[in-house]
Design an enzyme around this catalytic site. Structure first.
Site, mmCIF file in Angstrom:
data_model
loop_
_atom_site.group_PDB
_atom_site.id
_atom_site.type_symbol
_atom_site.label_atom_id
_atom_site.label_comp_id
_atom_site.label_asym_id
_atom_site.label_seq_id
_atom_site.Cartn_x
_atom_site.Cartn_y
_atom_site.Cartn_z
ATOM 1 N N HIS A 147 0.805 -1.219 0.000
ATOM 2 C CA HIS A 147 0.000 0.000 0.000
ATOM 3 C C HIS A 147 0.843 1.277 0.000
ATOM 4 C CE1 HIS A 147 -3.279 -2.771 0.596
ATOM 5 N NE2 HIS A 147 -4.069 -1.784 0.210
ATOM 6 N N TYR A 199 -10.055 8.489 0.830
ATOM 7 C CA TYR A 199 -9.946 7.078 1.201
ATOM 8 C C TYR A 199 -8.646 6.856 1.967
ATOM 9 C CZ TYR A 199 -10.033 1.969 0.382
ATOM 10 O OH TYR A 199 -10.040 0.602 0.519
ATOM 11 N N TRP A 231 -6.197 -6.323 -8.626
ATOM 12 C CA TRP A 231 -5.792 -5.883 -7.284
ATOM 13 C C TRP A 231 -6.460 -6.737 -6.206
ATOM 14 C CZ3 TRP A 231 -2.130 -2.733 -5.384
ATOM 15 C CH2 TRP A 231 -2.222 -2.373 -4.028
#
Length: 128
Positions: A22, A41, A76
């Site tokens: 990430h 987000y 993903w």
């Protein structure tokens, strides 16, 4: 715009790699999230693997459907699925959504629009 908060459980033995992945999310994935309505987000990870996600979106179901139509999301989600415990669905569908019970700005705004209240009546011990 509605706020969404959710949780997932990251496997403890995969936490470091999850964080590493990430740190450099694919640019195509970043653009797809933004373009399908995932705004502000963020993901937060606790030392026991509890993952808390937060986003702002007009419509979560529409944002999820928009991502489901992208090729990058399928790739993903397939790569991320192995990082989570007890997950029968792709991570972007299998999270536990939390109910919002308090938001400071909403309550402050309600105060600002509420009619002024009458002052409290004097108490007997305050009268001369």
């Amino acid at each position: 715009m509605p706020r969404v908060c959710f949780t997932l459980q990251v496997r403890r033995d995969r936490m470091a790699e999850y964080v590493e992945r990430h740190a450099a999310v694919w640019p195509e994935m970043l653009r797809a999230l933004h373009d399908t309505g995932w705004h502000d987000y963020s993901l937060f990870l606790r030392e026991d693997g509890l993952l808390v996600g937060y986003l702002v979106t007009d419509d979560l179901a529409a944002a999820q459907a928009g991502m489901a139509r992208t090729d990058v999301n399928a790739r993903w989600q397939a790569e991320m699925a192995e990082f989570f415990e007890e997950l029968d669905l792709p991570p972007d569908q299998g999270f536990w959504q939390l109910d919002e019970v308090f938001h400071l700005e909403d309550q402050l705004a309600a105060l600002d629009t509420a009619p002024p209240s009458d002052p409290p009546a004097p108490r007997a011990q305050d009268l001369p």
